[in-house]
Scaffold this motif. Structure first.
Motif, PDB file in Angstrom:
ATOM      1  N   GLU A   1     -18.423  -6.829  -0.744  1.00 16.13           N
ATOM      2  CA  GLU A   1     -17.656  -6.116  -1.766  1.00 16.13           C
ATOM      3  C   GLU A   1     -16.933  -4.912  -1.165  1.00 16.13           C
ATOM      4  O   GLU A   1     -15.777  -4.645  -1.493  1.00 16.13           O
ATOM      5  CB  GLU A   1     -18.580  -5.649  -2.885  1.00 16.13           C
TER       6      GLU A   1
ATOM      7  N   ASN B   1     -13.906  -6.076   0.823  1.00 17.34           N
ATOM      8  CA  ASN B   1     -12.803  -6.442  -0.073  1.00 17.34           C
ATOM      9  C   ASN B   1     -12.133  -5.203  -0.653  1.00 17.34           C
ATOM     10  O   ASN B   1     -10.910  -5.160  -0.779  1.00 17.34           O
ATOM     11  CB  ASN B   1     -13.300  -7.350  -1.196  1.00 17.34           C
ATOM     12  N   ALA B   2     -12.912  -4.201  -1.002  1.00 17.77           N
ATOM     13  CA  ALA B   2     -12.333  -2.969  -1.540  1.00 17.77           C
ATOM     14  C   ALA B   2     -11.484  -2.277  -0.475  1.00 17.77           C
ATOM     15  O   ALA B   2     -10.403  -1.757  -0.771  1.00 17.77           O
ATOM     16  CB  ALA B   2     -13.436  -2.037  -2.023  1.00 17.77           C
TER      17      ALA B   2
ATOM     18  N   LYS C   1      -9.966  -3.692   1.952  1.00 18.06           N
ATOM     19  CA  LYS C   1      -8.815  -4.542   2.240  1.00 18.06           C
ATOM     20  C   LYS C   1      -7.672  -4.299   1.265  1.00 18.06           C
ATOM     21  O   LYS C   1      -6.507  -4.343   1.632  1.00 18.06           O
ATOM     22  CB  LYS C   1      -9.253  -6.006   2.148  1.00 18.06           C
ATOM     23  N   HIS C   2      -8.008  -4.033  -0.001  1.00 24.05           N
ATOM     24  CA  HIS C   2      -6.994  -4.027  -1.045  1.00 24.05           C
ATOM     25  C   HIS C   2      -6.540  -2.653  -1.526  1.00 24.05           C
ATOM     26  O   HIS C   2      -5.482  -2.528  -2.092  1.00 24.05           O
ATOM     27  CB  HIS C   2      -7.496  -4.807  -2.268  1.00 24.05           C
ATOM     28  N   GLU C   3      -7.328  -1.624  -1.319  1.00 24.76           N
ATOM     29  CA  GLU C   3      -7.065  -0.393  -2.046  1.00 24.76           C
ATOM     30  C   GLU C   3      -6.229   0.658  -1.344  1.00 24.76           C
ATOM     31  O   GLU C   3      -5.633   1.475  -1.990  1.00 24.76           O
ATOM     32  CB  GLU C   3      -8.392   0.220  -2.494  1.00 24.76           C
TER      33      GLU C   3
ATOM     34  N   SER D   1      -4.115   2.293   2.549  1.00 23.06           N
ATOM     35  CA  SER D   1      -3.505   2.012   3.850  1.00 23.06           C
ATOM     36  C   SER D   1      -4.529   2.217   4.968  1.00 23.06           C
ATOM     37  O   SER D   1      -5.560   2.870   4.781  1.00 23.06           O
ATOM     38  CB  SER D   1      -2.303   2.922   4.066  1.00 23.06           C
TER      39      SER D   1
ATOM     40  N   LYS E   1     -14.403  -0.468   8.582  1.00 23.43           N
ATOM     41  CA  LYS E   1     -14.365  -1.933   8.506  1.00 23.43           C
ATOM     42  C   LYS E   1     -15.137  -2.554   9.665  1.00 23.43           C
ATOM     43  O   LYS E   1     -15.915  -3.498   9.479  1.00 23.43           O
ATOM     44  CB  LYS E   1     -12.908  -2.425   8.570  1.00 23.43           C
TER      45      LYS E   1
END
Length: 132
Positions: A41, A44-45, A47-49, A51, A73
Motif C-alpha cells: 500500500e 502504491n501511495a 507511486k501515485h501521489e 513527484s 521506495k
C-alpha cells in the motif's frame, strides 16, 4: 503414575507441542503477510501521489523522519524482498511441521501438499504443445 499413564502423557505433550509449533508458524506467516500488504500500500501511495524530488515522512519506531521519495521506495522494496523470503521459508517449514504432526497423530500424509508451481520454461513448453 504408572508407566502406561506416563507414556500417554508424554505422547500428548509431544502432540500438543507440535500443534502449537504449527499454529505459531501460521500466525507468523499471517503477521508477515500483513506487514507485506502495508508495504505494498505504501509503495502504491508513493507511486501515485507526488513527484520523485519530494521528501516523504517515514515512521521509524516512535518517530517520523523525512526521507527522499526514491530512497524510501528502495527501502520498502528491500523490505518486501526480505518479507517474501521469510514467508516462503516459513511456508516450506510449515509443510514439514504439519507432516510431522499428522505422523504423530497417526493420520496419513497429505497428498498434493508438496507440489511446486511450474517454471516459466515448463509453462511455455506446455503452451507450445497445446497450440499444435
Amino acid at each position: 503414575m504408572d508407566a502406561e499413564s506416563q507414556r500417554v502423557l508424554e505422547y500428548l505433550t509431544e502432540v500438543e507441542e507440535a500443534a502449537e509449533d504449527v499454529l505459531t508458524t501460521k500466525q507468523q506467516i499471517v503477521d508477515l503477510d500483513t506487514k507485506r500488504n502495508r508495504n505494498r500500500e505504501a509503495l502504491n501511495a508513493l507511486k501515485h501521489e507526488m513527484s520523485d524530488s519530494e521528501k516523504v515522512k517515514v515512521c521509524f519506531g516512535s518517530m517520523f523522519i523525512k526521507f527522499p521519495k526514491s530512497k524510501t521506495k528502495e527501502m520498502i522494496q528491500k523490505d518486501q524482498e526480505q518479507l517474501d523470503k521469510e514467508i516462503n521459508d516459513l511456508r516450506q517449514g510449515l509443510k514439514a511441521k504439519v507432516n510431522r504432526l499428522n505422523e504423530m497423530q497417526g493420520k496419513p500424509e497429505l497428498r498434493g501438499y508438496n507440489l511446486s508451481p511450474l517454471s516459466t520454461d515448463e509453462v511455455k513448453a506446455i503452451n507450445s504443445l497445446l497450440k499444435r
